[in-house]
Design an enzyme around this catalytic site. Structure first.
Site, mmCIF file in Angstrom:
data_model
loop_
_atom_site.group_PDB
_atom_site.id
_atom_site.type_symbol
_atom_site.label_atom_id
_atom_site.label_comp_id
_atom_site.label_asym_id
_atom_site.label_seq_id
_atom_site.Cartn_x
_atom_site.Cartn_y
_atom_site.Cartn_z
ATOM 1 N N HIS A 1 -6.380 11.559 -3.249
ATOM 2 C CA HIS A 1 -6.488 13.010 -3.120
ATOM 3 C C HIS A 1 -7.681 13.599 -3.865
ATOM 4 O O HIS A 1 -7.929 14.799 -3.766
ATOM 5 C CB HIS A 1 -5.196 13.650 -3.628
ATOM 6 C CG HIS A 1 -3.978 12.901 -3.182
ATOM 7 N ND1 HIS A 1 -3.600 12.825 -1.862
ATOM 8 C CD2 HIS A 1 -3.097 12.147 -3.879
ATOM 9 C CE1 HIS A 1 -2.508 12.070 -1.773
ATOM 10 N NE2 HIS A 1 -2.188 11.642 -2.983
ATOM 11 N N HIS B 1 0.470 4.577 2.036
ATOM 12 C CA HIS B 1 1.224 5.201 0.940
ATOM 13 C C HIS B 1 2.688 4.848 1.123
ATOM 14 O O HIS B 1 3.211 4.926 2.244
ATOM 15 C CB HIS B 1 1.046 6.722 0.928
ATOM 16 C CG HIS B 1 -0.325 7.140 0.529
ATOM 17 N ND1 HIS B 1 -0.762 7.101 -0.776
ATOM 18 C CD2 HIS B 1 -1.375 7.559 1.268
ATOM 19 C CE1 HIS B 1 -2.016 7.501 -0.822
ATOM 20 N NE2 HIS B 1 -2.419 7.771 0.409
ATOM 21 N N VAL B 2 3.341 4.467 0.046
ATOM 22 C CA VAL B 2 4.752 4.093 0.084
ATOM 23 C C VAL B 2 5.611 5.296 0.455
ATOM 24 O O VAL B 2 6.511 5.209 1.282
ATOM 25 C CB VAL B 2 5.182 3.486 -1.274
ATOM 26 C CG1 VAL B 2 6.673 3.214 -1.305
ATOM 27 C CG2 VAL B 2 4.386 2.203 -1.558
ATOM 28 N N TYR C 1 9.735 6.015 -4.646
ATOM 29 C CA TYR C 1 8.973 4.810 -4.322
ATOM 30 C C TYR C 1 9.824 3.575 -4.047
ATOM 31 O O TYR C 1 9.291 2.541 -3.649
ATOM 32 C CB TYR C 1 7.978 4.502 -5.444
ATOM 33 C CG TYR C 1 6.988 5.610 -5.665
ATOM 34 C CD1 TYR C 1 5.975 5.846 -4.752
ATOM 35 C CD2 TYR C 1 7.080 6.443 -6.781
ATOM 36 C CE1 TYR C 1 5.070 6.873 -4.932
ATOM 37 C CE2 TYR C 1 6.170 7.482 -6.972
ATOM 38 C CZ TYR C 1 5.179 7.686 -6.048
ATOM 39 O OH TYR C 1 4.281 8.704 -6.229
ATOM 40 N N ARG D 1 -0.999 16.643 -2.489
ATOM 41 C CA ARG D 1 -1.011 15.295 -1.915
ATOM 42 C C ARG D 1 -1.313 15.295 -0.414
ATOM 43 O O ARG D 1 -1.451 14.247 0.193
ATOM 44 C CB ARG D 1 0.336 14.606 -2.152
ATOM 45 C CG ARG D 1 0.651 14.376 -3.606
ATOM 46 C CD ARG D 1 1.957 13.615 -3.766
ATOM 47 N NE ARG D 1 2.454 13.676 -5.122
ATOM 48 C CZ ARG D 1 2.058 12.890 -6.111
ATOM 49 N NH1 ARG D 1 1.145 11.961 -5.889
ATOM 50 N NH2 ARG D 1 2.565 13.024 -7.318
#
EC number: 4.2.1.10
Length: 151
Positions: free
Chosen positions: A82, A102-103, A24, A113
């Site tokens: 999800h 999403h990062v 992240y 995912r």
């Protein structure tokens, strides 16, 4: 009157900068929110930022965005992306232009995912750009609602 966009961050995004930085990165949630406010302001928009670890609160915030006539919604549902039919249904129900962010690149990670209920309700999804994905989401959202950057 200034148009608003809601930027909603779901579970564990309060840990940005410390949680799994190899996935992240080192930017914090405060960095994300500052980036969103700065980018939105270039289009004459106000970014209203929220983070919560609770699914029902995300649904409530989506409803609030509609009630306050937000021009758009940017959402990183975290793990709820999800699993949450409720968040999907809230987005569909309010009919606000929505971008999912999403990062990390969720498609390069665990198989569970690879499915997103939020993506099915959003007009676009961005993943894998780090926090830059939020800036890109605002650019795309502004174009979608017909706004140009102010010089």
């Amino acid at each position: 009157m200034t148009k608003t966009i809601y930027v909603l961050n779901g579970p564990n995004l309060n840990l940005l900068g410390t949680r799994e930085p190899d996935i992240y990165g080192h930017h914090t949630l405060a960095d994300v929110e500052a980036l969103c406010r700065e980018t939105a302001a270039r289009f004459g928009l106000e970014a209203v930022c929220h983070q919560t670890n609770r699914e029902g609160e995300i649904v409530d915030l989506i409803h609030e965005a509609a009630k306050k006539q937000a021009a758009g919604l940017i959402i990183n549902g975290g793990g709820y992306s999800h699993t949450s039919v409720a968040i999907h249904d809230a987005i569909v129900g309010v009919q606000i232009p929505t971008v999912e962010v999403h990062v990390s690149n969720v498609y390069a990670r665990e198989r569970f995912r690879h499915q997103s209920f939020i993506a099915k309700a959003a007009f676009a999804t961005l993943c894998g750009f780090g926090i830059e994905g939020y800036r890109l989401a605002i650019l795309g959202l502004a174009a979608r609602i017909g706004l140009a950057a102010k010089t």
